[in-house]
Design a protein around this motif. Structure first.
Motif, PDB file in Angstrom:
ATOM      1  N   PRO A 295     -10.470  -1.466  27.564  1.00  0.00           N
ATOM      2  CA  PRO A 295     -11.663  -0.882  28.197  1.00  0.00           C
ATOM      3  C   PRO A 295     -12.844  -1.856  28.048  1.00  0.00           C
ATOM      4  O   PRO A 295     -12.903  -2.597  27.074  1.00  0.00           O
ATOM      5  N   ALA A 296     -13.747  -1.814  29.010  1.00  0.00           N
ATOM      6  CA  ALA A 296     -14.923  -2.689  28.922  1.00  0.00           C
ATOM      7  C   ALA A 296     -15.800  -2.253  27.752  1.00  0.00           C
ATOM      8  O   ALA A 296     -15.956  -1.056  27.497  1.00  0.00           O
ATOM      9  N   LEU A 297     -16.337  -3.223  27.039  1.00  0.00           N
ATOM     10  CA  LEU A 297     -17.220  -2.929  25.898  1.00  0.00           C
ATOM     11  C   LEU A 297     -18.505  -2.287  26.413  1.00  0.00           C
ATOM     12  O   LEU A 297     -19.128  -2.784  27.345  1.00  0.00           O
ATOM     13  N   GLN A 298     -18.886  -1.166  25.786  1.00  0.00           N
ATOM     14  CA  GLN A 298     -20.142  -0.509  26.167  1.00  0.00           C
ATOM     15  C   GLN A 298     -21.041  -0.404  24.945  1.00  0.00           C
ATOM     16  O   GLN A 298     -20.604   0.034  23.890  1.00  0.00           O
ATOM     17  N   ASP A 299     -22.291  -0.762  25.136  1.00  0.00           N
ATOM     18  CA  ASP A 299     -23.252  -0.708  24.029  1.00  0.00           C
ATOM     19  C   ASP A 299     -23.441   0.723  23.550  1.00  0.00           C
ATOM     20  O   ASP A 299     -23.556   1.645  24.355  1.00  0.00           O
ATOM     21  N   GLY A 300     -23.479   0.901  22.249  1.00  0.00           N
ATOM     22  CA  GLY A 300     -23.834   2.194  21.681  1.00  0.00           C
ATOM     23  C   GLY A 300     -22.682   3.178  21.538  1.00  0.00           C
ATOM     24  O   GLY A 300     -22.882   4.289  21.052  1.00  0.00           O
ATOM     25  N   LYS A 301     -21.479   2.789  21.960  1.00  0.00           N
ATOM     26  CA  LYS A 301     -20.320   3.679  21.805  1.00  0.00           C
ATOM     27  C   LYS A 301     -19.847   3.688  20.354  1.00  0.00           C
ATOM     28  O   LYS A 301     -20.025   2.717  19.624  1.00  0.00           O
ATOM     29  N   ILE A 302     -19.207   4.776  19.979  1.00  0.00           N
ATOM     30  CA  ILE A 302     -18.518   4.811  18.693  1.00  0.00           C
ATOM     31  C   ILE A 302     -17.028   4.656  18.997  1.00  0.00           C
ATOM     32  O   ILE A 302     -16.409   5.561  19.562  1.00  0.00           O
ATOM     33  N   TYR A 303     -16.481   3.488  18.691  1.00  0.00           N
ATOM     34  CA  TYR A 303     -15.070   3.223  18.955  1.00  0.00           C
ATOM     35  C   TYR A 303     -14.233   3.695  17.776  1.00  0.00           C
ATOM     36  O   TYR A 303     -14.558   3.424  16.618  1.00  0.00           O
ATOM     37  N   VAL A 304     -13.136   4.401  18.087  1.00  0.00           N
ATOM     38  CA  VAL A 304     -12.305   4.966  17.021  1.00  0.00           C
ATOM     39  C   VAL A 304     -10.837   4.613  17.271  1.00  0.00           C
ATOM     40  O   VAL A 304     -10.332   4.749  18.391  1.00  0.00           O
ATOM     41  N   SER A 305     -10.173   4.165  16.212  1.00  0.00           N
ATOM     42  CA  SER A 305      -8.738   3.902  16.256  1.00  0.00           C
ATOM     43  C   SER A 305      -8.034   4.891  15.336  1.00  0.00           C
ATOM     44  O   SER A 305      -8.412   5.053  14.177  1.00  0.00           O
ATOM     45  N   LEU A 306      -7.026   5.595  15.869  1.00  0.00           N
ATOM     46  CA  LEU A 306      -6.296   6.612  15.111  1.00  0.00           C
ATOM     47  C   LEU A 306      -4.863   6.127  14.890  1.00  0.00           C
ATOM     48  O   LEU A 306      -4.191   5.722  15.843  1.00  0.00           O
ATOM     49  N   ASN A 307      -4.417   6.164  13.643  1.00  0.00           N
ATOM     50  CA  ASN A 307      -3.111   5.585  13.317  1.00  0.00           C
ATOM     51  C   ASN A 307      -2.265   6.520  12.471  1.00  0.00           C
ATOM     52  O   ASN A 307      -2.801   7.294  11.680  1.00  0.00           O
ATOM     53  N   TYR A 308      -0.956   6.396  12.626  1.00  0.00           N
ATOM     54  CA  TYR A 308      -0.015   7.135  11.782  1.00  0.00           C
ATOM     55  C   TYR A 308       0.533   6.231  10.685  1.00  0.00           C
ATOM     56  O   TYR A 308       0.812   5.052  10.929  1.00  0.00           O
ATOM     57  N   ARG A 332       2.015  13.566  23.265  1.00  0.00           N
ATOM     58  CA  ARG A 332       1.944  12.118  23.020  1.00  0.00           C
ATOM     59  C   ARG A 332       1.525  11.425  24.318  1.00  0.00           C
ATOM     60  O   ARG A 332       2.032  11.763  25.387  1.00  0.00           O
ATOM     61  N   GLY A 333       0.620  10.487  24.212  1.00  0.00           N
ATOM     62  CA  GLY A 333       0.141   9.778  25.394  1.00  0.00           C
ATOM     63  C   GLY A 333      -1.225  10.286  25.844  1.00  0.00           C
ATOM     64  O   GLY A 333      -1.907   9.627  26.611  1.00  0.00           O
ATOM     65  N   LYS A 334      -1.611  11.476  25.341  1.00  0.00           N
ATOM     66  CA  LYS A 334      -2.926  12.000  25.739  1.00  0.00           C
ATOM     67  C   LYS A 334      -4.057  11.196  25.107  1.00  0.00           C
ATOM     68  O   LYS A 334      -5.108  11.029  25.709  1.00  0.00           O
ATOM     69  N   VAL A 335      -3.841  10.747  23.870  1.00  0.00           N
ATOM     70  CA  VAL A 335      -4.868   9.941  23.202  1.00  0.00           C
ATOM     71  C   VAL A 335      -4.214   8.691  22.609  1.00  0.00           C
ATOM     72  O   VAL A 335      -3.027   8.706  22.280  1.00  0.00           O
ATOM     73  N   PRO A 336      -4.982   7.605  22.479  1.00  0.00           N
ATOM     74  CA  PRO A 336      -4.405   6.378  21.926  1.00  0.00           C
ATOM     75  C   PRO A 336      -4.040   6.553  20.452  1.00  0.00           C
ATOM     76  O   PRO A 336      -4.833   7.074  19.664  1.00  0.00           O
ATOM     77  N   ILE A 337      -2.825   6.149  20.104  1.00  0.00           N
ATOM     78  CA  ILE A 337      -2.370   6.238  18.714  1.00  0.00           C
ATOM     79  C   ILE A 337      -1.683   4.937  18.328  1.00  0.00           C
ATOM     80  O   ILE A 337      -0.868   4.402  19.092  1.00  0.00           O
ATOM     81  N   GLY A 338      -2.009   4.445  17.137  1.00  0.00           N
ATOM     82  CA  GLY A 338      -1.290   3.308  16.563  1.00  0.00           C
ATOM     83  C   GLY A 338      -0.203   3.856  15.652  1.00  0.00           C
ATOM     84  O   GLY A 338      -0.495   4.629  14.751  1.00  0.00           O
ATOM     85  N   TRP A 339       1.045   3.490  15.917  1.00  0.00           N
ATOM     86  CA  TRP A 339       2.179   3.986  15.128  1.00  0.00           C
ATOM     87  C   TRP A 339       2.639   2.882  14.186  1.00  0.00           C
ATOM     88  O   TRP A 339       3.126   1.858  14.660  1.00  0.00           O
ATOM     89  N   THR A 340       2.473   3.082  12.879  1.00  0.00           N
ATOM     90  CA  THR A 340       3.018   2.060  11.978  1.00  0.00           C
ATOM     91  C   THR A 340       4.529   2.039  12.163  1.00  0.00           C
ATOM     92  O   THR A 340       5.161   3.075  12.390  1.00  0.00           O
ATOM     93  N   TYR A 514     -19.617  15.959  21.713  1.00  0.00           N
ATOM     94  CA  TYR A 514     -20.475  14.763  21.837  1.00  0.00           C
ATOM     95  C   TYR A 514     -20.074  13.999  23.105  1.00  0.00           C
ATOM     96  O   TYR A 514     -19.460  12.931  23.022  1.00  0.00           O
ATOM     97  N   PRO A 515     -20.407  14.548  24.284  1.00  0.00           N
ATOM     98  CA  PRO A 515     -19.919  13.928  25.523  1.00  0.00           C
ATOM     99  C   PRO A 515     -20.341  12.457  25.638  1.00  0.00           C
ATOM    100  O   PRO A 515     -21.510  12.131  25.422  1.00  0.00           O
ATOM    101  N   GLY A 516     -19.370  11.580  25.932  1.00  0.00           N
ATOM    102  CA  GLY A 516     -19.653  10.169  26.172  1.00  0.00           C
ATOM    103  C   GLY A 516     -20.003   9.357  24.940  1.00  0.00           C
ATOM    104  O   GLY A 516     -20.251   8.153  25.032  1.00  0.00           O
ATOM    105  N   ARG A 517     -19.998   9.999  23.764  1.00  0.00           N
ATOM    106  CA  ARG A 517     -20.416   9.277  22.563  1.00  0.00           C
ATOM    107  C   ARG A 517     -19.260   8.449  21.968  1.00  0.00           C
ATOM    108  O   ARG A 517     -19.459   7.337  21.501  1.00  0.00           O
ATOM    109  N   PHE A 518     -18.075   9.041  21.983  1.00  0.00           N
ATOM    110  CA  PHE A 518     -16.914   8.367  21.377  1.00  0.00           C
ATOM    111  C   PHE A 518     -16.051   7.690  22.427  1.00  0.00           C
ATOM    112  O   PHE A 518     -15.976   8.150  23.568  1.00  0.00           O
ATOM    113  N   GLU A 519     -15.386   6.637  22.006  1.00  0.00           N
ATOM    114  CA  GLU A 519     -14.298   6.111  22.823  1.00  0.00           C
ATOM    115  C   GLU A 519     -13.120   5.866  21.882  1.00  0.00           C
ATOM    116  O   GLU A 519     -13.193   5.025  20.979  1.00  0.00           O
ATOM    117  N   PHE A 520     -12.050   6.649  22.087  1.00  0.00           N
ATOM    118  CA  PHE A 520     -10.841   6.493  21.271  1.00  0.00           C
ATOM    119  C   PHE A 520      -9.973   5.444  21.943  1.00  0.00           C
ATOM    120  O   PHE A 520      -9.694   5.540  23.144  1.00  0.00           O
TER     121      PHE A 520
END
Ligand SMILES: [Ca+2]
Length: 715
Positions: A295-308, A332-340, A514-520
């Motif tokens: 995704p394009a970098l957007q100023d002020g976003k809170i980027y979150v990575s979720l992992n198992y 599965r597939g609805k949100v980005p997930i990192g699978w160890t 928090y509409p538009g605040r986070f980007e997972f």
């Protein structure tokens, strides 16, 4: 034509039918394939139809006997498969997924008769001294025998099996664990395999004994928490070859992994892994999916990575990952997930790994850990040489699986992170599970190391938890704080306790509140965005527009920028060819990774031999050569670039390789957009951060030395 083919197939089938019994009768086992670059061996290709045993309801002693039987038969050619569902796992899940043909036998002992020539006798363990089962397993593997309880030995030594008892450990003065392993050390260890040591509980872990028996491995169950057991263990570990691994599990996770890491030997968690001796014989090649555009970098976003967590254990991947709450979840597939995920599955069951590659959605990414290829706790390495060997091996696996992010456990420390970043040139980021460092740092070649912990300025991590409550609360607090700058947070969830649906629900709730605040984002995208936001280079060419001098119909130019070696560009015409990437805006270049034909398993003679990297302002003319290479033979090539600025980058292939046709599986250019380069003010702000980093290192060093001193003094 068709008849000729059928005749050829018939001849081949006849030859196989004839050759296999001859090989069996002569007793000459085909060697397992085990190059130095593999931690564990590959068995030969499985037979067309396998004999299947249903292990459900079988007592543990018989499970061990069957595993040894399977290993001894399968090392020549995999002919026996065992099945036993764990928890909610369907009985025939993997054999069916992998399209194996098999037929169940009613009584497994029929296979003792069927493959009778593979066995020379019996090693009888003492059910009252559990560790004699490991002793008997070890002795059995070395001597082509079956390990058996006295009860089973009474049956197998009589007609029609007629297996004689070679050693009966009930008749020896072995009364406890230490005596059992002392006997093993004195009598069998000199002949045992020194590349793999096994740790299997005598009452719980039966299946992996197929591999142990087939390679002549020593099977132990010693807990380094107890001084006498640690001393015994150390005698075995001291004799291991460089690059050896410990496969199975430990009585206590933290102590065991810490011990083996200090001994310089990573653990391959595999305690209930079934059918190594079948699955490892399938095609050792995976085809990782293309990586979607970042995704394009957007100023002020809170980027979150979720992992198992927990994918480090290959038995978890085999028996638990495909639960309806995890990989098979409709959410599965609805949100980005990192699978160890254990890169070692490439040895154990490459086609099982391929299943996950083929069924991954664009929101699923495999992440190695902890803390690379094989489980190790970073702060426990006692030699940079051992860490270097471990990270070099990790790189070999990364080049074959496309994994490029690691979750590490244990105390991460800058010099160790530097070893990782240099040994693994494709590495784009790491997370650390370390409570002493509440911050993020970056290696000298720009690999970010992110903490799973509390919020810290400049980006950090969240937490490691069962369920999602804490993460949701923390993220809400972060959003409520109203900080305007771009932020980055990574979290990890215990997979056994956290269904995919729960994570997807958390994401929905946070996005609604928090509409538009986070980007997972995917874990790999997270690392790229983190670098981009701070003006550091990342794989900027991913999914950018590509064109070429010519392309074969089924190998378009765009394949060379999709992040996977399994797809490639091939020139439509022989001779000098070019491929160019439009980065979209001016970038400051740093380095590139070129993946040639053999990175995807093609003949190395087809690898690009000579090329130039050129840049242009308009992508049409004025090409300047900034790097050139001749005489290449490698599949994967890593090269630095001068720090020039350019929007268009092309590779001019001047010598395409054996058949004169240019082929590039992937070309990844690491660069930072000029527009995102940090301002001078930001750079000045970085100075106190450097000082903080230095202080942390001093503190770490003190802790590290205290630890080292403690272990030297035996406390
Ligand atoms: Ca590709």
């Amino acid at each position: 034509m068709k008849h000729k083919l059928i005749a050829a197939l018939l001849t081949f089938t006849l030859l196989c039918t004839v050759l296999v019994p001859i090989a069996g009768a002569s007793g000459v086992a085909q060697p397992l394939t085990w190059p130095k670059t593999q931690a564990m061996p590959s068995f030969p290709a499985p037979a067309e139809t396998l004999d299947a045993i249903n292990m459900n309801g079988m007592p543990y002693g018989e499970r061990a006997t069957i595993a040894v039987l399977q290993g001894l038969v399968n090392r020549e050619q995999p002919r026996i498969i065992t099945m036993g569902g764990y928890q909610e796992e369907p009985l025939e899940l993997w054999p069916q997924t992998l399209n194996l043909q098999y037929s169940f036998v009613d009584d497994w002992k029929a296979l003792v008769l069927k493959y009778r020539s593979a066995f020379k006798g019996l090693m009888v363990y003492n059910p009252d001294v559990h560790d004699t089962l490991n002793l008997a397993t070890t002795a059995a593997g070395l001597n082509d025998c079956l390990a058996a309880s006295p009860e089973l030995a009474a049956i197998l030594s009589a007609a029609p099996y007629n297996l004689s008892v070679v050693t009966d450990f009930n008749t020896l003065p072995i009364t406890n664990r230490l005596e059992a392993y002392e006997y093993l050390y004195q009598n069998y260890w000199p002949q045992c395999n020194k590349r793999l040591l096994f740790g299997l509980s005598n009452t719980e872990h039966m299946p992996l004994r197929d591999l142990a028996a087939a390679v002549g491995g020593a099977v132990l169950w010693l807990d380094p928490v107890y001084a006498e057991e640690e001393a015994m263990l150390t005698r075995f570990f001291n004799d291991l070859e460089t690059g050896a691994s410990y496969a199975g599990w430990w009585a206590q996770e933290g102590d065991g992994i810490g011990y083996s890491t200090r001994a310089g030997v990573p653990t391959i968690p595999a305690d209930h892994f079934m059918n190594y001796s079948v699955y490892s014989g399938m095609t050792r090649k995976v085809n990782p999916p293309a990586v979607p555009a970042k995704p394009a970098l957007q100023d002020g976003k809170i980027y979150v990575s979720l992992n198992y967590s927990d994918g480090d254990n290959i038995q978890y991947i085999e028996h638990a990952l495909r639960r309806s709450s995890l990989w098979e979840s409709p959410d599965r597939g609805k949100v980005p997930i990192g699978w160890t995920f254990s890169p070692m599955l490439l040895d154990a069951a490459p086609q099982m790994m391929e299943y996950f590659c083929q069924t991954a959605t664009p929101n699923d990414v495999l992440v190695a850990g902890p803390s690379g290829a094989g489980y190790a706790t970073v702060g426990d390495w006692r030699s940079l040489g051992a860490l270097k060997a471990y990270t070099d091996r990790t790189n070999d696996y990364f080049e074959q699986t496309n994994i490029n992010v690691i979750t590490t456990w244990g105390w991460m420390f800058e010099p160790f992170a530097e070893v990782y970043a240099r040994a693994i040139p494709s590495l784009i980021g790491m997370t650390m599970q370390e409570r002493y460092f509440q911050r993020l740092f970056v290696t000298t070649n720009h690999v970010p190391v992110v903490w799973f912990g509390n919020d810290q300025p400049g980006g950090a991590g969240l937490t490691y938890e069962w369920g999602t409550e804490k993460t949701k609360t923390q993220l809400s607090q972060i959003a409520d704080a109203g900080i305007e700058r771009t932020q980055f947070y990574a979290a990890q969830f215990l997979s056994w306790e956290t269904p995919v649906t729960q994570i997807a629900d958390m994401v929905d709730e946070l996005n609604a509140a928090y509409p538009g605040r986070f980007e997972f984002v995917r874990t790999d995208h997270f690392m790229m965005l983190l670098n981009e936001s701070q003006g550091r280079p990342f794989g900027a060419s991913l999914q950018k527009p590509v064109s070429a001098s010519s392309s074969a119909a089924n190998a378009p130019a765009q394949n060379a920028a999709d992040g996977s070696f399994s797809t490639g560009w091939q020139a439509g015409e022989a001779g000098e060819s070019w491929l160019q990437i439009d980065l979209g805006e001016a970038h400051c270049l740093e380095r590139y990774v070129l993946e040639n034909a053999s990175s995807n398993g093609l003949d190395a003679a087809l690898n690009t031999r000579a090329w130039q990297i050129q840049t242009s302002e308009n992508g049409v003319d004025g090409w300047q050569t900034i790097d050139s290479k001749k005489g290449n033979a490698d599949g994967v090539v890593y090269r630095s670039l001068p720090k020039v600025q350019a929007r268009h980058v092309r590779i001019l292939v001047t010598d395409p390789g054996a058949d004169g046709i240019a082929r590039i599986q992937d070309l990844e250019i690491f660069a930072a957009p000029v527009s995102a380069q940090k301002s001078i003010a930001d750079r000045l702000e970085g100075i106190p951060a450097k000082l903080t980093q230095l202080l942390w290192n001093v503190q770490y060093l003190i802790e590290f030395l205290k630890n080292l001193l403690g272990s030297l003094l035996g406390g």
